[in-house]
Motif scaffolding. Sequence first.
Motif, PDB file in Angstrom:
ATOM      1  N   THR A 323      55.995  77.443  31.724  1.00  0.00           N
ATOM      2  CA  THR A 323      55.836  77.074  30.324  1.00  0.00           C
ATOM      3  C   THR A 323      55.646  75.558  30.260  1.00  0.00           C
ATOM      4  OG1 THR A 323      58.172  76.608  29.852  1.00  0.00           O
ATOM      5  CG2 THR A 323      57.470  78.898  29.693  1.00  0.00           C
ATOM      6  N   ASN A 369      53.345  80.232  28.128  1.00  0.00           N
ATOM      7  CA  ASN A 369      53.921  79.863  26.838  1.00  0.00           C
ATOM      8  C   ASN A 369      54.008  78.347  26.749  1.00  0.00           C
ATOM      9  OD1 ASN A 369      56.832  79.330  25.247  1.00  0.00           O
ATOM     10  ND2 ASN A 369      55.500  80.843  24.306  1.00  0.00           N
ATOM     11  N   SER A 764      64.273  76.709  24.540  1.00  0.00           N
ATOM     12  CA  SER A 764      63.511  77.778  25.194  1.00  0.00           C
ATOM     13  C   SER A 764      64.373  79.031  25.218  1.00  0.00           C
ATOM     14  CB  SER A 764      63.134  77.380  26.627  1.00  0.00           C
ATOM     15  OG  SER A 764      62.400  76.176  26.640  1.00  0.00           O
TER      16      SER A 764
END
Length: 953
Positions: A323, A369, A764
């Motif tokens: 990510t 992401n 997160s």
Amino acid sequence: MHRIEVSLKPEWPDPKGNSICRDIQDLGITSVSEVRVIDVFWLEGQLSDSEVLTISGELLSDKIIQTFKYDANCPQAEADGFSAIEVTYNAGVTDPVQETILKAISDLGIKGVTAAKTAKRYLLKGEISADELDTIGSKLLINPIVQHVVKSGSNPFPPNPKYTFKLRKIDLLAEKLKDNMASLGKEFSLSHQELSAIYEHYLKLGRAPTDAELETLAQTWSEHCCHKTFKAMLDYDGQIINNLLKQTIAKATAELNKPWCLSVFVDNSGVIEFDDKWGVCFKAETHNHPSAVEPYGGAATGIGGVIRDILGTGLAAKPIANTDVFCFGQPDLPENELPPGVLHPRRVFKGVRSGVADYGNRMGIPTVNGAVLFDERYTANPLVYCGTIGLIPKKYALPGKQSAGDLVVLIGGRTGRDGIHGVTFASGELNDRSTELSFTAVQIGNPIVEKRMLDTLLAARDRELFVRITDCGGGGLSSAIGEMAESTGVKVYLDKVPLKYSGLTYSEIWISESQERMLLAVKKEKLSEIMALFESEGVEASVIGEFSNDRHLKLFYEDNPVADLQMDFLHNGRPQLELTATRHKHRHPEADFDCPEDLETELKNILSHWNVCSREWIIRQYDHEVQGGSVLKPMAGAENDGPGDAAVIRPVLGSKKAVVISNGINPSYADVDAYNMAASAIDEALRQIIAVGGNLDRVALLDNFSWGNASRPESLGDLVRACQACHDLSLVFETPFISGKDSLNNEFRYNDKLITIPHTLLISAIGVMEDGEKAVSMDFKKAGNLIYLVGKTAEELGGSHYFKNHSFIGNRAPAVNAERAKENMQALSSATAKGLVAACHDLSEGGLGVAAAEMAFSGKLGANIRLADVPLSEKIEREDYILFSESNSRFLAEVSPEHKAEFEKLMQAGDFGLIGEVTAEPRLKISGLGGREIIINTPVSELKEAWQRPMRW
């Protein structure tokens, strides 16, 4: 020595050159009409002409699209109207292609090459003045921290200096004088309080410390490594808080005591249970200051470092997804508004993006992401968050233990001067001289070395060839070995460490942060087997020491003792900070404008905002398919270009179980209230998980704080408030924190001016999903379906994008009613699990207006929306406030008419309203309050164009 130049054939377009040409025009230099990029390779060694021809034609060039020249034909003569700039890496800086070239040449059966080096030669067409050429080079093509312009006749392989051992001792008794203490503290990045503690310690020992000992203490005691602000004794308006982390975030995790949390706050990443056999781990790191001065290298080593965090978790996890979240200054910032010594945000943006993408793509790890935010306060101090998710057998999830007599084995990349004092550089504020003072604090990574190391380590783990593992990150060997050997003790022989080049002192070897290195504890009886495995896969491995049982850290260089530190003093001797914090209420002018008549333009303006517009240009440059586990990808919809909410991947192929990965970040809310900012970030991360079909049953959180100078009472008070929000919402949602990281002193000082970043908290989230096939995307699916708004809307526009577009901040940031939000989320996730929800999207930046537009143009359908039916938590008389409020805990859900009764029955305990229908005509129609006529009636194609236009680079 041989020189080879490889270029595209004239008839082929040059995409790299075209991109640079556009960047040059962005600088206001319009005279450059074309740029061509030539790859230059130098090879040192005895080679025949036929061997050089083979290397050039078979290895370094593509016969179809490229041509090459070598030796006497180089450098390539420039055509009329072209200027040239040739750029290569500085001496001692890692050239990532070098090792690959040498390996490939060897594979060709050619053995005469002893060294390789690369460069880029840029040909610029046009009438360019010397000043313009210098501007192009300094602003776009060269970063002096790692690169220089090649001068004609210069030697690409300058000799490295030799090092002759000389022990340096620091006579603290002499240095105790006040003036010298200040200079000593500056040299080793130690505070006066810390130096005083060190002085008292060595006074008792009756000897002077060595430079290696002071360096070790400085690295271990740095803000970056030990988080001393979070561990300080705080006086918060009379309330004493001993260790903010333990009293808030870690306390919530301990109180929840979830049995599925396998490892929290004790390792390189946190681990939760995935199924009976596997665990999943997650870690996110910051690499802010290095990325500010060298965007490509700083960001690349950021992602490389967090991948190693996963590899160094337990007894080694396999990285399965990445990510990234970036915060930059405005990309359209005029050049004349840049502070001195600062790279332009667009250059930082492109360098960071390519650094993370290149490293992750080459490692074969999907990037699934992320987020990108823009604020002028990030101009001089960008934030670069890199995260990695890993898969690990549960039996290997806990950290291993070494014993006295086990060997210290260093594997992976070689050690150089790059990265020296990286953690102390990262722990301080930036200024207009940071670029010129940070030459050794930034590394250039080599993902191919790390990929080989990764694959081989997993094989060694499965054969149980080592008993403990950790990565070499901040502080290099000093932190990695110092932490690993805390409970035992260790002897390290620094002259056994493989070097990139000669000339390093023993202290430089010890604190270098060169990349792609891991440390293992290996039983002596396993040594031959593990060394043979590494050799078979081309992974360099060296025994550099042995664990002891005396709890001392002892260093040697050529059998000369250079350091002897007691582990207890190293890890427990740092004096605790005592800081004062106070609550500070932010007050701003109240928004003072009437509801605009043209709300269509208002919606388009928000869709075009840098913080809302499409990120497709970024996302397309990452591989999110590799490893084959992607279920929901970063973009969704009929044309696969809509903004997905969260990523869903299958860690174990063949299993229906999946993990959901999301993030929440709302720094603009901190301008109003830090507590609500943190609560909003948590709420956003969780509602994204719910939006794609997940639930709250097994969700864990990560915190990454990026702050300015937290020693200022108001700033520290905001940090306390944010941590309290993390504690409070974690308990209500039952979502424990499992890992975190902080980055403080994100400030830039010049000419008595101080630029401080907004308080920024990245949350997160990772959740386990029983059946990934039930994942839901955000695009509208079918005309005639019903549109529900779940959650209630309040007049909360403080820090919103709507207010920002009208030059206001406001004084009421979105709050979170966590108990009610949890009920709504659980009800909605139950409906999704039963297959009642065709599409779902969370409401965030831009509120209802933006969410409805995104769902419509992503599905190539339209929607009728009635503001009068929106569920409210208070009376709101302004249509623009209902349309653009960013209240938390809200969703738009698409439901088929046949599921209406069942959906509403499941949602009856929550807050929801039927506010519209999906239409076949691709227009967004929104009616106003009290039965008022249509206030927005716009083709979704126009909304999509407004959303895509800004970053169509």
